[in-house]
Design a protein around this motif. Structure first.
Motif, mmCIF file in Angstrom:
data_model
loop_
_atom_site.group_PDB
_atom_site.id
_atom_site.type_symbol
_atom_site.label_atom_id
_atom_site.label_comp_id
_atom_site.label_asym_id
_atom_site.label_seq_id
_atom_site.Cartn_x
_atom_site.Cartn_y
_atom_site.Cartn_z
ATOM 1 N N ARG A 43 0.827 -1.205 0.000
ATOM 2 C CA ARG A 43 0.000 0.000 0.000
ATOM 3 C C ARG A 43 0.862 1.256 0.000
ATOM 4 O O ARG A 43 1.799 1.381 0.783
ATOM 5 C CB ARG A 43 -0.921 0.023 1.224
ATOM 6 C CG ARG A 43 -1.979 -1.052 1.223
ATOM 7 C CD ARG A 43 -3.057 -0.745 2.249
ATOM 8 N NE ARG A 43 -3.961 -1.877 2.403
ATOM 9 C CZ ARG A 43 -5.115 -1.835 3.055
ATOM 10 N NH1 ARG A 43 -5.511 -0.700 3.606
ATOM 11 N NH2 ARG A 43 -5.869 -2.904 3.149
ATOM 12 N N LEU A 44 0.503 2.181 -0.877
ATOM 13 C CA LEU A 44 1.129 3.497 -0.903
ATOM 14 C C LEU A 44 0.022 4.539 -0.901
ATOM 15 O O LEU A 44 -0.828 4.553 -1.786
ATOM 16 C CB LEU A 44 2.006 3.674 -2.150
ATOM 17 C CG LEU A 44 2.607 5.072 -2.338
ATOM 18 C CD1 LEU A 44 3.565 5.421 -1.203
ATOM 19 C CD2 LEU A 44 3.307 5.186 -3.683
ATOM 20 N N VAL A 45 0.025 5.399 0.113
ATOM 21 C CA VAL A 45 -0.941 6.487 0.213
ATOM 22 C C VAL A 45 -0.175 7.792 0.049
ATOM 23 O O VAL A 45 0.795 8.055 0.767
ATOM 24 C CB VAL A 45 -1.685 6.470 1.557
ATOM 25 C CG1 VAL A 45 -2.718 7.595 1.613
ATOM 26 C CG2 VAL A 45 -2.362 5.123 1.778
ATOM 27 N N VAL A 46 -0.617 8.602 -0.903
ATOM 28 C CA VAL A 46 0.061 9.859 -1.223
ATOM 29 C C VAL A 46 -0.886 11.012 -0.893
ATOM 30 O O VAL A 46 -1.855 11.262 -1.619
ATOM 31 C CB VAL A 46 0.467 9.903 -2.704
ATOM 32 C CG1 VAL A 46 1.174 11.210 -3.035
ATOM 33 C CG2 VAL A 46 1.363 8.707 -3.052
ATOM 34 N N ALA A 47 -0.619 11.697 0.209
ATOM 35 C CA ALA A 47 -1.474 12.803 0.655
ATOM 36 C C ALA A 47 -0.937 14.105 0.069
ATOM 37 O O ALA A 47 -0.174 14.832 0.716
ATOM 38 C CB ALA A 47 -1.528 12.864 2.172
ATOM 39 N N VAL A 48 -1.331 14.369 -1.153
ATOM 40 C CA VAL A 48 -0.807 15.538 -1.862
ATOM 41 C C VAL A 48 -1.379 16.819 -1.255
ATOM 42 O O VAL A 48 -2.557 16.903 -0.946
ATOM 43 C CB VAL A 48 -1.125 15.440 -3.374
ATOM 44 C CG1 VAL A 48 -2.629 15.388 -3.619
ATOM 45 C CG2 VAL A 48 -0.494 16.598 -4.126
ATOM 46 N N ARG A 49 -0.496 17.805 -1.065
ATOM 47 C CA ARG A 49 -0.906 19.062 -0.426
ATOM 48 C C ARG A 49 -0.423 20.219 -1.301
ATOM 49 O O ARG A 49 0.681 20.732 -1.112
ATOM 50 C CB ARG A 49 -0.288 19.148 0.975
ATOM 51 C CG ARG A 49 -1.122 19.817 2.059
ATOM 52 C CD ARG A 49 -1.583 21.211 1.755
ATOM 53 N NE ARG A 49 -0.538 22.098 1.319
ATOM 54 C CZ ARG A 49 -0.763 23.237 0.687
ATOM 55 N NH1 ARG A 49 -1.984 23.610 0.374
ATOM 56 N NH2 ARG A 49 0.252 24.013 0.312
ATOM 57 N N GLU A 50 -1.259 20.588 -2.231
ATOM 58 C CA GLU A 50 -0.931 21.694 -3.137
ATOM 59 C C GLU A 50 -2.209 22.166 -3.810
ATOM 60 O O GLU A 50 -3.140 21.383 -4.008
ATOM 61 C CB GLU A 50 0.071 21.226 -4.200
ATOM 62 C CG GLU A 50 0.589 22.334 -5.099
ATOM 63 C CD GLU A 50 1.346 23.396 -4.345
ATOM 64 O OE1 GLU A 50 0.718 24.423 -4.004
ATOM 65 O OE2 GLU A 50 2.546 23.199 -4.086
ATOM 66 N N THR A 51 -2.272 23.433 -4.135
ATOM 67 C CA THR A 51 -3.407 23.974 -4.876
ATOM 68 C C THR A 51 -3.009 25.294 -5.519
ATOM 69 O O THR A 51 -2.270 26.059 -4.902
ATOM 70 C CB THR A 51 -4.639 24.171 -3.956
ATOM 71 O OG1 THR A 51 -5.789 24.467 -4.740
ATOM 72 C CG2 THR A 51 -4.425 25.265 -2.922
ATOM 73 N N PRO A 52 -3.415 25.551 -6.752
ATOM 74 C CA PRO A 52 -4.088 24.629 -7.672
ATOM 75 C C PRO A 52 -3.101 23.610 -8.225
ATOM 76 O O PRO A 52 -1.888 23.757 -8.074
ATOM 77 C CB PRO A 52 -4.606 25.563 -8.762
ATOM 78 C CG PRO A 52 -3.629 26.701 -8.771
ATOM 79 C CD PRO A 52 -3.210 26.901 -7.354
ATOM 80 N N LEU A 53 -3.643 22.596 -8.879
ATOM 81 C CA LEU A 53 -2.822 21.558 -9.499
ATOM 82 C C LEU A 53 -2.779 21.785 -11.004
ATOM 83 O O LEU A 53 -3.831 21.918 -11.643
ATOM 84 C CB LEU A 53 -3.398 20.173 -9.198
ATOM 85 C CG LEU A 53 -3.449 19.780 -7.725
ATOM 86 C CD1 LEU A 53 -4.200 18.461 -7.562
ATOM 87 C CD2 LEU A 53 -2.048 19.668 -7.145
ATOM 88 N N ASN A 54 -1.569 21.824 -11.555
ATOM 89 C CA ASN A 54 -1.476 21.991 -13.007
ATOM 90 C C ASN A 54 -1.586 20.643 -13.716
ATOM 91 O O ASN A 54 -1.603 19.579 -13.078
ATOM 92 C CB ASN A 54 -0.183 22.723 -13.397
ATOM 93 C CG ASN A 54 1.078 21.954 -13.023
ATOM 94 O OD1 ASN A 54 1.069 20.730 -12.958
ATOM 95 N ND2 ASN A 54 2.165 22.676 -12.787
ATOM 96 N N GLY A 55 -1.662 20.697 -15.035
ATOM 97 C CA GLY A 55 -1.868 19.476 -15.812
ATOM 98 C C GLY A 55 -0.766 18.454 -15.628
ATOM 99 O O GLY A 55 -1.024 17.246 -15.579
ATOM 100 N N GLN A 56 0.476 18.914 -15.506
ATOM 101 C CA GLN A 56 1.583 17.986 -15.341
ATOM 102 C C GLN A 56 1.460 17.201 -14.043
ATOM 103 O O GLN A 56 1.640 15.977 -14.017
ATOM 104 C CB GLN A 56 2.907 18.760 -15.372
ATOM 105 C CG GLN A 56 4.151 17.870 -15.365
ATOM 106 C CD GLN A 56 5.416 18.686 -15.488
ATOM 107 O OE1 GLN A 56 5.589 19.688 -14.799
ATOM 108 N NE2 GLN A 56 6.309 18.261 -16.380
ATOM 109 N N THR A 57 1.138 17.901 -12.945
ATOM 110 C CA THR A 57 0.961 17.212 -11.670
ATOM 111 C C THR A 57 -0.225 16.265 -11.716
ATOM 112 O O THR A 57 -0.162 15.145 -11.189
ATOM 113 C CB THR A 57 0.777 18.229 -10.536
ATOM 114 O OG1 THR A 57 1.951 19.040 -10.426
ATOM 115 C CG2 THR A 57 0.543 17.522 -9.202
ATOM 116 N N LEU A 58 -1.302 16.680 -12.359
ATOM 117 C CA LEU A 58 -2.469 15.799 -12.475
ATOM 118 C C LEU A 58 -2.112 14.523 -13.223
ATOM 119 O O LEU A 58 -2.550 13.426 -12.849
ATOM 120 C CB LEU A 58 -3.605 16.534 -13.177
ATOM 121 C CG LEU A 58 -4.265 17.654 -12.361
ATOM 122 C CD1 LEU A 58 -5.199 18.474 -13.245
ATOM 123 C CD2 LEU A 58 -5.033 17.079 -11.175
#
Length: 224
Positions: free
Chosen positions: A146-161
């Protein structure tokens, strides 16, 4: 390991450089309260964030002392809010690519990255393994843990998405650090604990960090 001795299988907790060190602290406290073993990797960038958000310098040579001070603080920064035993935490330097979690043969239950910066997300999605945090995450993915990634950023650009979709395709759980309000939050710690609780839900670890939805409107606004 002696006959009859139980093999230690920790959760690896990676703390990257995104804002949100209270989320990491809440997850660590809850894992330890649940009787789980923890292997901790604190990135270089996250140490700067921790210093900025709490005033605490996380030092490899004094990590236990610094970790106790960090975990004892509430989300509002007040020292001594929590009593925490860190005896079942093992710390690995982020620059130690020969550390246990860098190998698939090292036993672990999985990994929680809290918070996850967009740089960390990109590194794991692309398999860069530039430090132990990224390498450990790549190992967890290849071993189908299991890998849980709690991403903390806003807004998200297309590359990150696109990187987040790559992680989802690889089997990770992408969990934005987005608090909800139906649990009746009255303090900043409640909002932090909600996100930490959702991380533990995704990992399958029991906790009592937030009031769960029970299908009754207005339940969270009632005093108990």
């Amino acid at each position: 390991m002696n006959a009859g001795e139980t093999e230690r299988r920790p959760w690896i907790v990676g703390v990257s450089g995104a804002s949100g060190t209270p989320y990491a602290a809440a997850v660590l406290r809850a894992l330890l309260a649940a009787g789980e073993s923890v292997d901790l990797v604190v990135s270089r960038a996250s140490r700067l964030t921790l210093l900025d958000e709490t005033g605490i310098s996380f030092r490899d040579a004094h990590w236990q002392e610094d970790l106790r001070e960090w975990l004892a603080r509430g989300a509002d920064g007040k020292p001594g809010t929590f009593a925490v035993d860190v005896d079942d935490v093992r710390h690995w330097s982020a620059g130690d690519l020969a550390a246990g979690p860098s190998s698939g043969s090292y036993p672990s239950k999985g990994m929680l990255i809290v918070p996850a910066s967009t740089a960390c997300v990109a590194g794991v999605a692309l398999g860069l393994s530039k430090d132990l945090l990224q390498r450990a995450a790549s190992v967890v993915l290849k071993e189908r843990r299991r890998l849980v990634v709690a991403v903390r950023e806003t807004p998200l650009n297309g590359q990150t998405l696109r990187h987040l979709v790559t992680l989802d395709d690889a089997g990770a759980t992408v969990l934005p650090a987005s608090p909800a309000f139906y649990a009746g939050a009255t303090h900043i710690q409640d909002l932090v604990d909600f996100v930490a609780g959702r991380v533990l839900d995704a990992a399958g670890v029991g906790h009592t960090l937030y009031r769960r939805w029970e299908g009754e409107l207005g339940g969270g606004s009632r005093t108990t």
